[in-house]
Motif scaffolding. Structure first.
Motif, PDB file in Angstrom:
ATOM      1  N   ARG A  59      -6.581   1.210   6.702  1.00  0.00           N
ATOM      2  CA  ARG A  59      -5.482   2.710   7.470  1.00  0.00           C
ATOM      3  C   ARG A  59      -5.973   2.477   8.245  1.00  0.00           C
ATOM      4  NH1 ARG A  59      -1.984   6.689   5.244  1.00  0.00           N
ATOM      5  NH2 ARG A  59      -2.778   6.111   3.099  1.00  0.00           N
ATOM      6  N   ASP A  60      -7.223   2.713   9.602  1.00  0.00           N
ATOM      7  CA  ASP A  60      -7.204   3.296  10.653  1.00  0.00           C
ATOM      8  C   ASP A  60      -6.899   2.562  11.822  1.00  0.00           C
ATOM      9  OD1 ASP A  60      -9.918   1.589   9.065  1.00  0.00           O
ATOM     10  OD2 ASP A  60     -10.411   2.076  11.397  1.00  0.00           O
ATOM     11  N   ARG A  84      -4.954  -0.432  10.614  1.00  0.00           N
ATOM     12  CA  ARG A  84      -3.455  -0.339  11.081  1.00  0.00           C
ATOM     13  C   ARG A  84      -3.198   0.713  12.217  1.00  0.00           C
ATOM     14  NH1 ARG A  84      -3.156  -0.627   5.683  1.00  0.00           N
ATOM     15  NH2 ARG A  84      -2.113   1.701   5.543  1.00  0.00           N
ATOM     16  N   SER A  85      -3.388   2.134  12.319  1.00  0.00           N
ATOM     17  CA  SER A  85      -3.626   2.835  12.579  1.00  0.00           C
ATOM     18  C   SER A  85      -3.512   2.391  14.267  1.00  0.00           C
ATOM     19  CB  SER A  85      -3.439   4.426  12.797  1.00  0.00           C
ATOM     20  OG  SER A  85      -3.589   4.378  11.182  1.00  0.00           O
ATOM     21  N   ASP A 133      -6.700  -3.377   1.028  1.00  0.00           N
ATOM     22  CA  ASP A 133      -6.650  -3.524   2.320  1.00  0.00           C
ATOM     23  C   ASP A 133      -6.313  -5.121   2.939  1.00  0.00           C
ATOM     24  OD1 ASP A 133      -6.916  -1.248   2.646  1.00  0.00           O
ATOM     25  OD2 ASP A 133      -8.968  -0.982   2.820  1.00  0.00           O
ATOM     26  N   SER A 167       2.503  -0.984   4.403  1.00  0.00           N
ATOM     27  CA  SER A 167       2.310  -0.688   4.938  1.00  0.00           C
ATOM     28  C   SER A 167       1.651  -0.962   6.566  1.00  0.00           C
ATOM     29  CB  SER A 167       0.505  -0.459   4.210  1.00  0.00           C
ATOM     30  OG  SER A 167       0.590  -0.325   3.338  1.00  0.00           O
ATOM     31  N   ASP A 200       3.652   1.503   9.374  1.00  0.00           N
ATOM     32  CA  ASP A 200       3.547   1.809  10.335  1.00  0.00           C
ATOM     33  C   ASP A 200       3.634   1.212  11.857  1.00  0.00           C
ATOM     34  OD1 ASP A 200       1.134   3.308   8.389  1.00  0.00           O
ATOM     35  OD2 ASP A 200      -0.051   1.382   8.636  1.00  0.00           O
ATOM     36  N   GLU A 213       2.975  -2.986  -2.061  1.00  0.00           N
ATOM     37  CA  GLU A 213       2.866  -3.508  -0.665  1.00  0.00           C
ATOM     38  C   GLU A 213       3.592  -5.069  -0.591  1.00  0.00           C
ATOM     39  OE1 GLU A 213       1.481  -3.142   2.011  1.00  0.00           O
ATOM     40  OE2 GLU A 213      -0.168  -2.347   1.047  1.00  0.00           O
TER      41      GLU A 213
END
Ligand SMILES: [Zn+2]
Length: 476
Positions: free
Chosen positions: A325-326, A328-329, A362, A368, A372, A406
């Motif tokens: 996630r970090d 992707r952000s 992940d 995702s 995002d 996903e």
């Protein structure tokens, strides 16, 4: 506006018309070369490998190189790496290089080691046994060096490309983002230029060169020359790491099935930043191969420095496979794009062993990524996977039957192969609208209403590039 009499009407009979499919990351020259090399895909043991190599040697003269591709130790008994002793007795007169299915590891025979002068090479890229003797396994840059030294010609490269192009057209592809090889860029660019000049290219090409080729494309004028709507050099491809299959993808934490190993980063953090800045300053797009989360982090950090908030040069990460996630952000925050390969999802059945139960969530998080706001485009990485975009969309919509959050809808799967592919290659976003180039793919079924699991059976009736049929069912 064409008059009605100029208009050709084709009855689709229940089929569906789509913007032309874009493969946003493939190696058509390598695939063409593979088509005439020893095919080792699916060989289950070294005996199978020996038999196919022997067949390859019988087709060439003594002294000529024999190349093969596609072995995978994961399906060998005991999962052990092959060694040169497995092939030396059948190949004393010919240098042999056999690359693993991922293309990041190769096996050389003793004759090849001798011809290349690799006997005294040291370092982690050269496999050695417990006695310190070279096993013939070479990794990453060492393998690239081998391919760079195998004799090539622009004519051969052109023939390779044309054989792949015909297949791609049959599969409904209208545009290829073509990665040229570090070891063969001169011949490959010459082949593209010659085919482009003579009007012999059926598909559209967006070309990505290795950093080694920058001086060459500037000094020879190739960059300026290959700048048309059909054939254009878009940017530079950099490798930040290797592959998960070869355990050379760079991870933040060690491999679950090899706790002493975190993979290989090809650049220092600063080294990658420096290279990205040089390429960005030339006005070119940078695409960075990064598979492990450590490599994706390094690539994201480097690209973020030149991307600002909206990444006007559309810099992108190729694969972005392990993407927590970090990361992707951070990619989304800087508008950093991605080229993804849905068929990796169904092929990499061993990934859970490499990464463990937690991290594997992940891996390839396509839904995702789109949620995002990452502009992710679909691709094959051919010859690593089949170029078939229908199979890839099927993989994105089914993930091989796994229960996953996903899974993409049909509209999303289609968008990564059309809208996002065009956008990631600097092509106008319009699809089926008046005035946009008629790059179209006609399928034999109404894909939008099919059950996703059946979509893999959809057939391509016709492929049009700039309004010209480069494939129509039954004629090509
Ligand atoms: Zn690739």
């Amino acid at each position: 506006m064409p008059s009605p009499s100029d208009t050709v009407v084709i009855e689709a009979n229940g089929g569906s018309l789509h913007p032309g499919f874009v493969d946003s990351h493939c190696h058509p020259f390598e695939y063409g070369w593979l088509k005439r090399s020893v095919n080792l895909l699916g060989v289950a043991n070294t005996t199978g490998m020996r038999l196919r190599v022997l067949g390859g040697i019988q087709r060439v003269k003594p002294g000529e190189w024999v190349s093969g591709m596609g072995w995978d130790q994961e399906i060998f008994p005991g999962r052990s790496m092959p060694s040169r002793t497995d092939i030396d007795d059948i190949s004393q007169e010919n240098p042999v290089v056999l690359s693993r299915v991922c293309g990041h590891i190769g096996l050389l025979n003793s004759r090849a080691i001798e011809v290349l002068g690799f006997e005294n090479r040291a370092g982690e890229e050269y496999g050695r046994d417990e006695r310190g003797v070279l096993t013939g396994i070479v990794r990453e840059r060492a393998l690239e060096e081998v391919y760079g030294k195998i004799p090539k010609s622009a004519e051969r490269s052109a023939a390779d490309l044309q054989s792949v192009e015909a297949e791609a057209a049959r599969l409904g592809l209208t545009t290829l983002h073509c990665i040229v090889s570090p070891g063969g860029y001169r011949e490959e660019l010459d082949a593209l230029a010659a085919l482009g000049t003579s009007g012999s290219l059926s598909l559209a090409y967006r070309v990505y060169v290795p950093p080694e080729a920058l001086g060459h494309i500037e000094s020879t004028g190739t960059w300026k020359r290959l700048a048309g709507p059909r054939l254009r050099i878009n940017g530079v491809k950099i490798y930040a790491d290797g592959s998960l299959g070869a355990r050379t993808a760079a991870l933040r934490e060690p491999y679950s099935d090899d706790p002493s190993n975190r993979g290989i980063l090809r650049y220092t953090d600063q080294g990658l930043v420096d290279l990205v800045e040089v390429i960005d300053a030339k006005g070119m797009q940078v695409v960075v191969h990064a598979i492990g989360d450590r490599a994706v982090e390094q690539a994201t950090d480097a690209l973020a420095r030149v991307a600002g908030a909206n990444n006007p040069r559309r810099h992108r990460i190729e694969h972005a496979s392990l993407l927590p996630r970090d990361l992707r952000s951070k990619m989304a925050r800087h508008g950093i794009r991605a080229a993804v390969q849905p068929l990796f999802i169904t092929s990499d059945s061993w990934a859970i062993g490499r990464l463990g139960e937690e991290r594997v969530h992940d891996l390839y998080p396509l839904k995702s990524m789109l949620a995002d706001g990452i502009v992710a485009s679909g691709s094959s990485d051919s010859p690593v996977e089949s170029m078939n975009p229908i199979l890839a969309m099927w993989a994105a919509m089914t993930r091989g039957g796994a229960d996953s959050t996903e899974i993409l809808t049909f509209a999303e799967a289609l968008s990564i192969y059309t809208t996002n592919g065009r956008s990631n290659g600097f092509d106008s976003a319009e699809g089926l609208s008046e005035g946009s180039p008629a790059n179209l793919t006609l399928l034999d079924s109404d894909a939008g209403v099919m059950h996703p699991a059946l979509f893999r059976k959809a057939g391509v009736l016709a492929t049009l590039v700039d309004g010209v049929a480069v494939h129509s069912y039954g004629t090509t």
